[in-house]
Write an enzyme that holds these catalytic residues in place. Structure first.
Site, PDB file in Angstrom:
ATOM      1  N   TRP A   8      -1.075  -6.064   0.749  1.00  0.00           N
ATOM      2  CA  TRP A   8      -1.182  -5.369   2.039  1.00  0.00           C
ATOM      3  C   TRP A   8      -1.717  -6.286   3.137  1.00  0.00           C
ATOM      4  CZ3 TRP A   8       1.910  -1.664   2.792  1.00  0.00           C
ATOM      5  CH2 TRP A   8       2.252  -0.795   1.757  1.00  0.00           C
ATOM      6  N   ASP A  28      -8.582  -2.958   7.157  1.00  0.00           N
ATOM      7  CA  ASP A  28      -7.656  -1.924   6.674  1.00  0.00           C
ATOM      8  C   ASP A  28      -8.356  -1.257   5.485  1.00  0.00           C
ATOM      9  OD1 ASP A  28      -5.746  -0.416   5.411  1.00  0.00           O
ATOM     10  OD2 ASP A  28      -4.248  -2.007   5.273  1.00  0.00           O
ATOM     11  N   LYS A  40      -4.399   9.107   1.302  1.00  0.00           N
ATOM     12  CA  LYS A  40      -5.076   8.809   0.024  1.00  0.00           C
ATOM     13  C   LYS A  40      -6.334   9.675  -0.074  1.00  0.00           C
ATOM     14  CE  LYS A  40      -2.899   4.485   0.833  1.00  0.00           C
ATOM     15  NZ  LYS A  40      -1.851   4.450  -0.115  1.00  0.00           N
TER      16      LYS A  40
HETATM   17  N1  PMP Z   1      -2.501  -0.796   3.770  1.00  0.00           N
HETATM   18  C1  PMP Z   1      -2.874  -0.359   2.569  1.00  0.00           C
HETATM   19  C2  PMP Z   1      -4.129  -0.908   1.961  1.00  0.00           C
HETATM   20  C3  PMP Z   1      -2.117   0.604   1.911  1.00  0.00           C
HETATM   21  O1  PMP Z   1      -2.483   1.047   0.705  1.00  0.00           O
HETATM   22  C4  PMP Z   1      -0.947   1.115   2.524  1.00  0.00           C
HETATM   23  C5  PMP Z   1      -0.083   2.177   1.889  1.00  0.00           C
HETATM   24  N2  PMP Z   1      -0.092   2.263   0.545  1.00  0.00           N
HETATM   25  C6  PMP Z   1      -0.591   0.599   3.761  1.00  0.00           C
HETATM   26  C7  PMP Z   1      -1.389  -0.345   4.365  1.00  0.00           C
HETATM   27  C8  PMP Z   1       0.638   1.094   4.469  1.00  0.00           C
HETATM   28  O2  PMP Z   1       0.309   2.308   4.985  1.00  0.00           O
HETATM   29  P1  PMP Z   1       1.341   3.294   5.707  1.00  0.00           P
HETATM   30  O3  PMP Z   1       2.389   3.580   4.691  1.00  0.00           O
HETATM   31  O4  PMP Z   1       0.463   4.459   6.036  1.00  0.00           O
HETATM   32  O5  PMP Z   1       1.857   2.608   6.903  1.00  0.00           O
END
Ligand code: PMP
Length: 361
Positions: A103, A173, A197
Site C-alpha cells: 500500500w 495511511d 475495515k
Molecule cells: N491503504 C491501505 C492500507 C489499505 O488497506 C487499502 C485497502 N485495502 C487502501 C489503502 C486502499 O483503500 P481504498 O480501497 O479505500 O481506496
C-alpha cells in the site's frame, strides 16, 4: 445472530452484529422520522444530528487535541494518495515516502505524479518482512511531509510507535488499523483511511488533520477534496456519504460501549497473540514477518504444502470461517481480525488450523 459465520475479510470487513441489527431495525424509519437515513436531506435536522454525533463521538474516542480536525469525505484511501500531495505541497516541491509494503508503494507511485516523491527507505529487498529501521531512512531536508502506512494490510506489518521525523509533518495511511488501539495523534500531521475495515462501510474516508496543515493546498486541488473547504463546511461542502457516516456513528457508539480504544486494544492483543501463537507452534503453517512488526489486524500466513490451499479454504468455509484467502498479489492465506472479530472467531480459526494440520500433516 450467534450463528453468523466468522468473516476474516480484509475489507470491506465484518461489522459488529449489534450495529447491523440496529441499522436493520432503523432502516425504514429512523427513530420516528418516517424516513430511512438514506432518504434524508443532509441539511435536515435529523441527519445533522447523526452527523454531528458521529464527529463528536470519534473526537472523544481518539481523545483528539483541540488543534486537530476530523474530515469525512469520499474517494477512499487511494484517492488520498493524490489528495495528500495536492493538499500539502504549497511551497514545497518534494515529499518523503517510506515504502514498507504494497500500500505504501502505491502511495509513493501516485505521489510521483504530483511532486518530487523521495523514497526514504524501502523494505522491498527484504520481501516486506520487516519495517526498514528508522536509522536507515534518508529524509530529505525540505520535504513538505513524510508519508508512511502504519498498517500494511497485505503484508501484515504494523508500526506500534510513531517514528520520529523531527518537525516535518508525519502523514499516515491508517486505513487498516484505525481505532484498533489508542494512538498519540499529536505525533502526526495527518491520518487518513477508508472506513471499510474498523470504522464501518465502504464509501466514507476519514481524515484527521492538524489545523495548521489545512492551509497548504495547491491551487489545482479539486475544491470538493480541498481539506480546508471540507473542514469549513463541517464535512458538508457537498453531499457527504450520509449512510456510511450513519453506520460509522453506530460503530463509534458500539466502541464506546466496549470501553473505548484502551479496552478494544486489549481484546485485539489477545486475539493476535492467540493466532500468531498457534501459527508459531505449528510446523504446518508459518508467518515470517518480523515479530516486532506483526500486525494485530491482518495476519498473513501460508501452508508449507501449498497444494492444500484449496482444501484448506473449502474446509474453512464449511465451518463458517469465511474469506481467508490471501491478497492476490502475494497468495497464501490472510486472517483479518479487526475490532468486530470476536475472540470466539479467532478461537474457532485456531481450532480449525489445528484440526486441518492433524488431518493432513
Ligand atoms: N491503504 C491501505 C492500507 C489499505 O488497506 C487499502 C485497502 N485495502 C487502501 C489503502 C486502499 O483503500 P481504498 O480501497 O479505500 O481506496
Amino acid at each position: 445472530m450467534s450463528t453468523r459465520p466468522f468473516n476474516f475479510s480484509a475489507g470491506p470487513a465484518t461489522l459488529p452484529a449489534e450495529v447491523l441489527a440496529q441499522a436493520a431495525s432503523e432502516m425504514l424509519d429512523w427513530r420516528g422520522s418516517g424516513m430511512s437515513v438514506m432518504e434524508m436531506s443532509h441539511r435536515g435536522a435529523e441527519y445533522t444530528e447523526i452527523h454531528q454525533t458521529a464527529l463528536a463521538d470519534l473526537r472523544e474516542l481518539l481523545a483528539l487535541p483541540d488543534n486537530y480536525r476530523i474530515l469525512f469525505t469520499q474517494g477512499g484511501a487511494l484517492a488520498e494518495n493524490a489528495l495528500v500531495p495536492l493538499n500539502l505541497l504549497r511551497g514545497h516541491p518534494r515529499a518523503d515516502y517510506l515504502v514498507s509494503g504494497s500500500w505504501s508503494a502505491k502511495s509513493f507511485k501516485e505521489a510521483s505524479r504530483y511532486c518530487e516523491a523521495h523514497l526514504v527507505a524501502s523494505g522491498e529487498a527484504d520481501g516486506f518482512k520487516r519495517l526498514p529501521p528508522r536509522d536507515s531512512w534518508q529524509l530529505s531536508k525540505d520535504a513538505a511531509y513524510v508519508h508512511i502506512c502504519t498498517n500494511e494490510t497485505v503484508n501484515g506489518l504494523e508500526f506500534f510507535d510513531a517514528p520520529d521525523v523531527g518537525d516535518v509533518p508525519l502523514v499516515a495511511d491508517v486505513s487498516s488499523h484505525f481505532l484498533s488501539r489508542p494512538m498519540d495523534v499529536s505525533r502526526y500531521g495527518v491520518l487518513y483511511g477508508g472506513a471499510q475495515k474498523n470504522v464501518g462501510m465502504a464509501g466514507l474516508t476519514v481524515l484527521v488533520v492538524r489545523e495548521d496543515l489545512l492551509e497548504r493546498a495547491l491551487p489545482v486541488c479539486p475544491s470538493a477534496f480541498e481539506w480546508r473547504l471540507i473542514e469549513q463546511n463541517d464535512s458538508m461542502y457537498n453531499t457527504p456519504p450520509t449512510y456510511a457516516i450513519y453506520i460509522a456513528g453506530l460503530v463509534f457508539q458500539w466502541l464506546k460501549r466496549q470501553g473505548g480504544l484502551p479496552a478494544i486494544e486489549q481484546r485485539n492483543r489477545a486475539k493476535a497473540e492467540l493466532l500468531y501463537g498457534a501459527l508459531d507452534d505449528s510446523e504446518f503453517y508459518y508467518n515470517d514477518v518480523d515479530p516486532a512488526a506483526r500486525s494485530r489486524m491482518n495476519v498473513p500466513f501460508r501452508l508449507r504444502d501449498e497444494s492444500l490451499n484449496e482444501a484448506f479454504l473449502k474446509g474453512a468455509k464449511e465451518r463458517g470461517l469465511l474469506q481467508l484467502k490471501g491478497h492476490k498479489s502475494v497468495g497464501g492465506m490472510r486472517a483479518s481480525i479487526y475490532n468486530a472479530m470476536p475472540l470466539a472467531g479467532v478461537q474457532a480459526l485456531v481450532e480449525y488450523l489445528q484440526a486441518f494440520a492433524q488431518r493432513h500433516g
